[in-house]
Design a protein around this motif. Structure first.
Motif, PDB file in Angstrom:
ATOM      1  N   VAL A  18      86.041  80.574  25.844  1.00  0.00           N
ATOM      2  CA  VAL A  18      85.479  79.545  26.725  1.00  0.00           C
ATOM      3  C   VAL A  18      84.618  80.189  27.811  1.00  0.00           C
ATOM      4  CG1 VAL A  18      86.069  77.790  28.448  1.00  0.00           C
ATOM      5  CG2 VAL A  18      87.270  77.846  26.258  1.00  0.00           C
ATOM      6  N   LEU A  22      80.763  79.350  28.719  1.00  0.00           N
ATOM      7  CA  LEU A  22      80.423  78.888  30.073  1.00  0.00           C
ATOM      8  C   LEU A  22      79.481  79.862  30.761  1.00  0.00           C
ATOM      9  CD1 LEU A  22      83.858  77.500  31.327  1.00  0.00           C
ATOM     10  CD2 LEU A  22      81.908  76.232  30.393  1.00  0.00           C
ATOM     11  N   LYS A  42      84.184  75.002  19.678  1.00  0.00           N
ATOM     12  CA  LYS A  42      83.921  73.651  20.194  1.00  0.00           C
ATOM     13  C   LYS A  42      85.220  72.959  20.598  1.00  0.00           C
ATOM     14  CE  LYS A  42      79.663  73.044  17.588  1.00  0.00           C
ATOM     15  NZ  LYS A  42      78.995  72.323  16.485  1.00  0.00           N
ATOM     16  N   LEU A  45      86.339  74.387  23.913  1.00  0.00           N
ATOM     17  CA  LEU A  45      85.522  73.862  25.017  1.00  0.00           C
ATOM     18  C   LEU A  45      85.983  72.452  25.395  1.00  0.00           C
ATOM     19  CD1 LEU A  45      81.967  75.058  23.975  1.00  0.00           C
ATOM     20  CD2 LEU A  45      83.258  75.768  25.996  1.00  0.00           C
ATOM     21  N   LYS A  46      86.219  71.624  24.388  1.00  0.00           N
ATOM     22  CA  LYS A  46      86.687  70.263  24.633  1.00  0.00           C
ATOM     23  C   LYS A  46      88.039  70.296  25.346  1.00  0.00           C
ATOM     24  CE  LYS A  46      87.861  66.014  22.182  1.00  0.00           C
ATOM     25  NZ  LYS A  46      88.024  65.382  20.862  1.00  0.00           N
ATOM     26  N   ARG A  47      88.942  71.161  24.864  1.00  0.00           N
ATOM     27  CA  ARG A  47      90.264  71.265  25.479  1.00  0.00           C
ATOM     28  C   ARG A  47      90.169  71.835  26.898  1.00  0.00           C
ATOM     29  NH1 ARG A  47      94.049  74.220  21.374  1.00  0.00           N
ATOM     30  NH2 ARG A  47      95.446  74.003  23.146  1.00  0.00           N
ATOM     31  N   HIS A  48      89.211  72.721  27.147  1.00  0.00           N
ATOM     32  CA  HIS A  48      89.009  73.270  28.490  1.00  0.00           C
ATOM     33  C   HIS A  48      88.600  72.151  29.451  1.00  0.00           C
ATOM     34  CE1 HIS A  48      87.671  75.818  31.777  1.00  0.00           C
ATOM     35  NE2 HIS A  48      86.500  75.199  31.738  1.00  0.00           N
ATOM     36  N   HIS A  49      87.688  71.295  29.012  1.00  0.00           N
ATOM     37  CA  HIS A  49      87.226  70.190  29.859  1.00  0.00           C
ATOM     38  C   HIS A  49      88.329  69.158  30.092  1.00  0.00           C
ATOM     39  CE1 HIS A  49      83.208  71.729  30.112  1.00  0.00           C
ATOM     40  NE2 HIS A  49      83.049  71.711  28.796  1.00  0.00           N
ATOM     41  N   GLN A  50      89.281  69.067  29.142  1.00  0.00           N
ATOM     42  CA  GLN A  50      90.410  68.157  29.301  1.00  0.00           C
ATOM     43  C   GLN A  50      91.588  68.831  30.010  1.00  0.00           C
ATOM     44  OE1 GLN A  50      91.188  67.203  25.211  1.00  0.00           O
ATOM     45  NE2 GLN A  50      89.657  65.571  25.145  1.00  0.00           N
ATOM     46  N   ASN A  51      91.416  70.102  30.350  1.00  0.00           N
ATOM     47  CA  ASN A  51      92.452  70.914  31.000  1.00  0.00           C
ATOM     48  C   ASN A  51      93.718  71.022  30.136  1.00  0.00           C
ATOM     49  OD1 ASN A  51      93.308  72.607  33.029  1.00  0.00           O
ATOM     50  ND2 ASN A  51      94.230  70.960  34.242  1.00  0.00           N
TER      51      ASN A  51
END
Length: 127
Positions: A18, A22, A42, A45-51
């Motif tokens: 990630v 970033l 991908k 990244l999605k899980r990072h944005h959802q914490n």
């Protein structure tokens, strides 16, 4: 490409993947750099944005029905009843332990121990 198994990649690797994206790399570049699939990048990244990057999913598979005690019983049965069919072994196990399993499960247990039952053309077991 290596498969990782049920638990997935380590949190450290997920964080590094990630961080690389970033920092300006494309998901494709990050995938190539870390030898993972681009869909994995991908997803991270999605899980990072959802914490939720740190959460590891529990395995979905079923637990084994046959425990070590049952396996030992089957192996002991094989010693005393060498000519029994797989179904007969399953029936004996149920009588002794109360665990009802199919002949296919008995076959899987025996295969784990490299035990096979081959019959010759005269329908007699080969040595």
């Amino acid at each position: 490409m290596n498969t990782v198994g049920v638990r997935g990649y380590s949190l450290e690797l997920r964080t590094r993947i990630v961080a690389l994206v970033l920092g300006g790399a494309s998901p494709g570049e990050a995938a190539k750099h870390f030898s993972v699939h681009v869909d994995t990048v991908k997803s991270y990244l999605k899980r990072h944005h959802q914490n939720t990057l740190h959460i590891v999913a529990k395995p979905t598979g079923r637990r084994r029905t046959v425990m070590a005690l049952h396996e030992q019983q089957l192996l002991a049965q094989l010693e005393t009843h060498q000519d029994a069919t797989l179904q007969e072994h399953a029936d004996m196990l149920e009588t002794i332990t109360g665990l009802k399993i199919s002949y296919k499960t008995v076959d899987r247990v025996f295969r784990r121990y490299k035990i096979t039952h081959k019959k010759n053309t005269g329908r007699q077991r080969t040595p």
